[in-house]
Design a protein around this motif. Sequence first.
Motif, PDB file in Angstrom:
ATOM      1  N   GLN A  81      34.064  33.429 -18.455  1.00 19.99           N
ATOM      2  CA  GLN A  81      34.069  34.491 -19.361  1.00 19.99           C
ATOM      3  C   GLN A  81      33.725  35.942 -18.554  1.00 19.99           C
ATOM      4  O   GLN A  81      32.841  35.731 -17.584  1.00 19.99           O
ATOM      5  CB  GLN A  81      33.260  34.400 -20.363  1.00 19.99           C
ATOM      6  CG  GLN A  81      33.358  33.325 -21.429  1.00 19.99           C
ATOM      7  CD  GLN A  81      32.740  33.128 -22.867  1.00 19.99           C
ATOM      8  OE1 GLN A  81      32.592  34.132 -23.400  1.00 19.99           O
ATOM      9  NE2 GLN A  81      31.793  31.999 -22.822  1.00 19.99           N
ATOM     10  N   ASP A  82      33.725  37.088 -19.119  1.00  9.97           N
ATOM     11  CA  ASP A  82      33.532  38.242 -18.376  1.00  9.97           C
ATOM     12  C   ASP A  82      31.906  38.284 -18.552  1.00  9.97           C
ATOM     13  O   ASP A  82      31.316  38.315 -19.591  1.00  9.97           O
ATOM     14  CB  ASP A  82      34.272  39.382 -19.021  1.00  9.97           C
ATOM     15  CG  ASP A  82      35.394  39.534 -18.514  1.00  9.97           C
ATOM     16  OD1 ASP A  82      35.971  39.059 -17.532  1.00  9.97           O
ATOM     17  OD2 ASP A  82      36.699  40.080 -19.242  1.00  9.97           O
ATOM     18  N   ARG A  86      39.106  32.608 -10.011  1.00 10.31           N
ATOM     19  CA  ARG A  86      38.199  32.367 -11.172  1.00 10.31           C
ATOM     20  C   ARG A  86      38.831  31.258 -12.126  1.00 10.31           C
ATOM     21  O   ARG A  86      38.645  31.270 -13.451  1.00 10.31           O
ATOM     22  CB  ARG A  86      37.454  33.243 -11.820  1.00 10.31           C
ATOM     23  CG  ARG A  86      36.528  34.182 -11.137  1.00 10.31           C
ATOM     24  CD  ARG A  86      35.769  35.118 -11.807  1.00 10.31           C
ATOM     25  NE  ARG A  86      34.682  34.146 -12.630  1.00 10.31           N
ATOM     26  CZ  ARG A  86      34.040  34.705 -13.724  1.00 10.31           C
ATOM     27  NH1 ARG A  86      34.232  36.323 -14.061  1.00 10.31           N
ATOM     28  NH2 ARG A  86      33.134  33.863 -14.344  1.00 10.31           N
ATOM     29  N   LEU A  87      39.508  30.390 -11.634  1.00  8.65           N
ATOM     30  CA  LEU A  87      40.024  28.994 -12.590  1.00  8.65           C
ATOM     31  C   LEU A  87      38.729  28.320 -12.743  1.00  8.65           C
ATOM     32  O   LEU A  87      38.739  27.463 -13.865  1.00  8.65           O
ATOM     33  CB  LEU A  87      41.332  28.492 -12.085  1.00  8.65           C
ATOM     34  CG  LEU A  87      42.428  29.078 -11.798  1.00  8.65           C
ATOM     35  CD1 LEU A  87      43.659  28.346 -11.138  1.00  8.65           C
ATOM     36  CD2 LEU A  87      42.918  29.683 -13.210  1.00  8.65           C
ATOM     37  N   PHE A  88      37.912  28.331 -11.642  1.00  9.08           N
ATOM     38  CA  PHE A  88      36.672  27.894 -11.999  1.00  9.08           C
ATOM     39  C   PHE A  88      35.607  28.741 -11.197  1.00  9.08           C
ATOM     40  O   PHE A  88      36.115  29.488 -10.555  1.00  9.08           O
ATOM     41  CB  PHE A  88      36.610  26.260 -11.041  1.00  9.08           C
ATOM     42  CG  PHE A  88      37.841  25.276 -11.482  1.00  9.08           C
ATOM     43  CD1 PHE A  88      37.617  24.567 -12.669  1.00  9.08           C
ATOM     44  CD2 PHE A  88      38.912  25.368 -10.603  1.00  9.08           C
ATOM     45  CE1 PHE A  88      38.545  23.773 -13.132  1.00  9.08           C
ATOM     46  CE2 PHE A  88      40.070  24.446 -11.191  1.00  9.08           C
ATOM     47  CZ  PHE A  88      39.865  23.651 -12.131  1.00  9.08           C
ATOM     48  N   LEU A 124      32.495  37.887  -7.337  1.00  9.83           N
ATOM     49  CA  LEU A 124      33.709  37.659  -8.231  1.00  9.83           C
ATOM     50  C   LEU A 124      33.357  37.713  -9.794  1.00  9.83           C
ATOM     51  O   LEU A 124      34.232  38.403 -10.646  1.00  9.83           O
ATOM     52  CB  LEU A 124      34.563  36.388  -8.131  1.00  9.83           C
ATOM     53  CG  LEU A 124      35.192  36.215  -6.702  1.00  9.83           C
ATOM     54  CD1 LEU A 124      36.179  35.004  -6.895  1.00  9.83           C
ATOM     55  CD2 LEU A 124      36.236  37.453  -6.431  1.00  9.83           C
ATOM     56  N   ARG A 125      32.206  37.394  -9.993  1.00 12.28           N
ATOM     57  CA  ARG A 125      31.689  37.084 -11.315  1.00 12.28           C
ATOM     58  C   ARG A 125      31.298  38.628 -11.957  1.00 12.28           C
ATOM     59  O   ARG A 125      31.051  38.610 -13.214  1.00 12.28           O
ATOM     60  CB  ARG A 125      30.658  36.087 -11.632  1.00 12.28           C
ATOM     61  CG  ARG A 125      30.851  34.777 -11.364  1.00 12.28           C
ATOM     62  CD  ARG A 125      29.952  33.844 -11.492  1.00 12.28           C
ATOM     63  NE  ARG A 125      29.334  33.580  -9.873  1.00 12.28           N
ATOM     64  CZ  ARG A 125      28.886  32.680  -9.218  1.00 12.28           C
ATOM     65  NH1 ARG A 125      28.719  31.611 -10.031  1.00 12.28           N
ATOM     66  NH2 ARG A 125      28.519  32.724  -8.133  1.00 12.28           N
ATOM     67  N   VAL A 164      37.721  39.483 -15.553  1.00 13.22           N
ATOM     68  CA  VAL A 164      38.753  38.117 -14.949  1.00 13.22           C
ATOM     69  C   VAL A 164      39.956  38.614 -14.997  1.00 13.22           C
ATOM     70  O   VAL A 164      40.827  38.345 -14.112  1.00 13.22           O
ATOM     71  CB  VAL A 164      38.140  37.074 -16.112  1.00 13.22           C
ATOM     72  CG1 VAL A 164      39.596  35.910 -15.829  1.00 13.22           C
ATOM     73  CG2 VAL A 164      37.065  36.421 -16.136  1.00 13.22           C
ATOM     74  N   ALA A 165      40.656  39.394 -16.090  1.00 12.57           N
ATOM     75  CA  ALA A 165      41.910  39.939 -16.068  1.00 12.57           C
ATOM     76  C   ALA A 165      42.251  40.736 -14.941  1.00 12.57           C
ATOM     77  O   ALA A 165      43.308  40.561 -14.258  1.00 12.57           O
ATOM     78  CB  ALA A 165      41.970  40.697 -17.403  1.00 12.57           C
ATOM     79  N   SER A 166      41.204  41.755 -14.684  1.00 18.09           N
ATOM     80  CA  SER A 166      41.628  42.657 -13.435  1.00 18.09           C
ATOM     81  C   SER A 166      41.645  41.847 -12.250  1.00 18.09           C
ATOM     82  O   SER A 166      42.348  42.083 -11.345  1.00 18.09           O
ATOM     83  CB  SER A 166      40.388  43.796 -13.238  1.00 18.09           C
ATOM     84  OG  SER A 166      39.283  43.310 -13.037  1.00 18.09           O
ATOM     85  N   LEU A 167      40.969  40.709 -11.923  1.00 18.13           N
ATOM     86  CA  LEU A 167      40.879  40.127 -10.883  1.00 18.13           C
ATOM     87  C   LEU A 167      41.992  39.193 -10.691  1.00 18.13           C
ATOM     88  O   LEU A 167      42.681  39.328  -9.444  1.00 18.13           O
ATOM     89  CB  LEU A 167      39.536  38.991 -10.739  1.00 18.13           C
ATOM     90  CG  LEU A 167      39.558  37.813  -9.828  1.00 18.13           C
ATOM     91  CD1 LEU A 167      39.321  38.628  -8.386  1.00 18.13           C
ATOM     92  CD2 LEU A 167      38.320  36.672 -10.034  1.00 18.13           C
TER      93      LEU A 167
END
Length: 807
Positions: free
Chosen positions: A545-546, A608-610, A624-625, A629-632
């Motif tokens: 999650q973001d 970030r699939l995991f 990365l966190r 997530v969408a922009s990454l």
Amino acid sequence: MRDADYEANYARSRALPMFGEGDIPPERDRSVSQDDSGFKDVLLLLLRSWPYIRPQLLGRWWYPGRGVDDRVADLVSGGGYQFEYAPFLVALAAVLGPLSGWMPTTLDWPMSLLYVPVIAMVVAMFAMAFLRGQAQQGGTAVLLLAGIGTNVSANVFIEGYESTLYGATVTIACIVGWMLQFRLQQGRIEYRARLGAHLVYFYAINFFERFLNLVLGIILADLLNQSLLQAEPIAPGLAGLVGLPEFAQGNLDQLTPEQQHEVKWVYVYIALGTHMARLPLRIINPYYKMWIMQRINQDLRVALLSRWHQLSLSYHSGHRTGDAVYRIYQDSAMVTAVVDQLINLTLAMMSYYTCVALVTILSPWLGLVAGVIVVPALLWAQWAMPRMRTRTLVYRAATSDVTSTIQESFGGIRLIKAFGAAERAQRRMEEDSVVAFNAAFRVRHLIAIVTIVMYTVAAMFMASGTSFMAWWASRGDPTFATDLIGLVGISFVVWNLASYTWTRDQFHESSGRVRELLHNWMSAQDMAMGLRRVFDILDIEPDIQDDPNAIPLAGFNREIRYDRVGFAYESERPVLEDVSFSATPGSITAIIGPTGSGKTTLTALLVRLFDPERGSITIDGRDLREYKVASLRSNVAIALQENVLFAMSVADNIRYAAPNATDEQVQEAIRVAGMDDYVSSLPSGLDTVLSDRGGKLSTGQRQRLSIARAIVRDTPILVLDEPTAALDAATEHGVMRNLAEWGKDRAIFLITHRISTIRRADNIIYLDGGRIVESGSHETLMQREGGRYRSFVEAESTLTNVTRHGA
């Protein structure tokens, strides 16, 4: 062979018994003791559908100049808009009638029947406007009941059109207050209107239809049973209503045949008019109801699919695809059935209590009998409902298994044919299908038993009640509430043929409604268990999650860094341990190692699939966190080893990852992926439609299409999982040359075992057991005596030479 076929067919015939319940394997069955959902739990499951029902009940606000808002409207008011004027408007409408002389200014009988619910409506509107929480919700319930009472009294018990108009005016004032709201903004008055409250419209139409049936049913019953069949004069109030005052009781002792003939035509006109009035409602209601249900179902199905996309690969890898399909397609449809059942339950309850109330007016004893039917129904339901819930869960799980088996059979059709396993696959399908059939039969069997027993009990009550009514009618006994009945102007003040026939129908309908309530509540158990399977998914919080403070990833400028990264799918089996390396724009990083060493997992962490359990992965110094997530993921393109294709054209398959890609961008992706040679040979070129397994494309052609799909995204980071495994040497050389040229300012990650591909990498990472055992360029690693990479290259070279020599 014939014996085998005979035995197989005999087994099939015995699998579905004609009598009794079929077998269900114990490990797939559930006992009543395993039922963990009581009345409260089922009710809560049904009420959890509220977020998807709410838009159809409350509608949306329409603003002048802005149109309809996307958000669901408030229950009462909000956003500074005022509802407080509404109770004063209703109060004004309520007092205007008596003060203007339009309505009598007295609370004497029968005006109290009208003024009491009107006063209740005014009080309820004030509660809704100035109170909050449960008091406000209670005011809403009182308003609905008082509104029904006002219009029934105005139309049935009070003579004259004035009372009808008065009741309608007060009701419209309430509706206007709820539908139209105002606020004062910067010295000017703004307003908004509520639109799309479809369930409200539906209930209004349904109530009007039922009210019309009730009033016209009473009129027709009196005319038929008293005036036409027994030649009795018409009740005074009814005679004036149908335009035959000279045929009223008191003016005649008995109707002549000619007068009966005239009454007959009045009866025909009223019956025909009733049919014509109800016809459009009968057409509109089912269609409108289905339209509302499908809108609600669509909202839940979309929400369920959206949540499924958010769930981690760990969840998806542990669950069967067919189960997911069944939950999305079939279980989610239960929200439609739930709303349908809630509507049916409320309408059945409304009809039941109306029937009981009407029967009680004629005889309190009959009303008591009609009301007591509920008691055996509740006791019977207490036994039946837990069994219904457990059997329904077994049935849904079994049907889900059938869906999964079908999906797996089609998905593995090549393997099944290659190994001659069609008979085994057929047997597995039949076994699952038989279990699903038996589970479904058990549910239907239970419903049949409960319905038959309840019908028998209800029949005993109906027989006793009907006997009493016939006895009273034969003696001509007076009915109970003669003063109230006299206001209506019909002949029901004594027990006669008309009152007997009408009351018998109402009495039978009340018992029928109890059976309907029990049947609907049983169906609600099935639906609640289906919704339970849906909400089990909606309740799962996504692993990825973001962060509340996450920012968009604008680009990639300096480096991607893995710093002491550790990860495990299961705590006792680590996949990656203490992995550290970096990649810069314009570099190619090759990741190699034995099977199961963590290569694919390493790249999966990048999108970030995991999330890593230890250490960190950063882009330009930021974890990365800390990125959305969408922009990454929009900055990373991946060509998977599986080469997944969809049932669409070649061009659309390429554009799947970038729907807005231009034709020029698609052509560039085709060039880089080396697809030119075979796209032109396809029957319709880029417009050739493929099947979901790639049609007649070879493995190498599918692999290049997968590479083109990743390239067309034009992202700064590219991940290729075994990109050239199925390509010949010449094609591989061309694709890698194009990739190196295309990726000058991008970071490219390659998972591969092809030495010709690995040699082009700037940095080679050798993974084993989840750890980096060696890293560096090809030249550097080849200089290490006894190094793992050097041994790998030498072994691959030896194998290649042996293969060539053998050829």
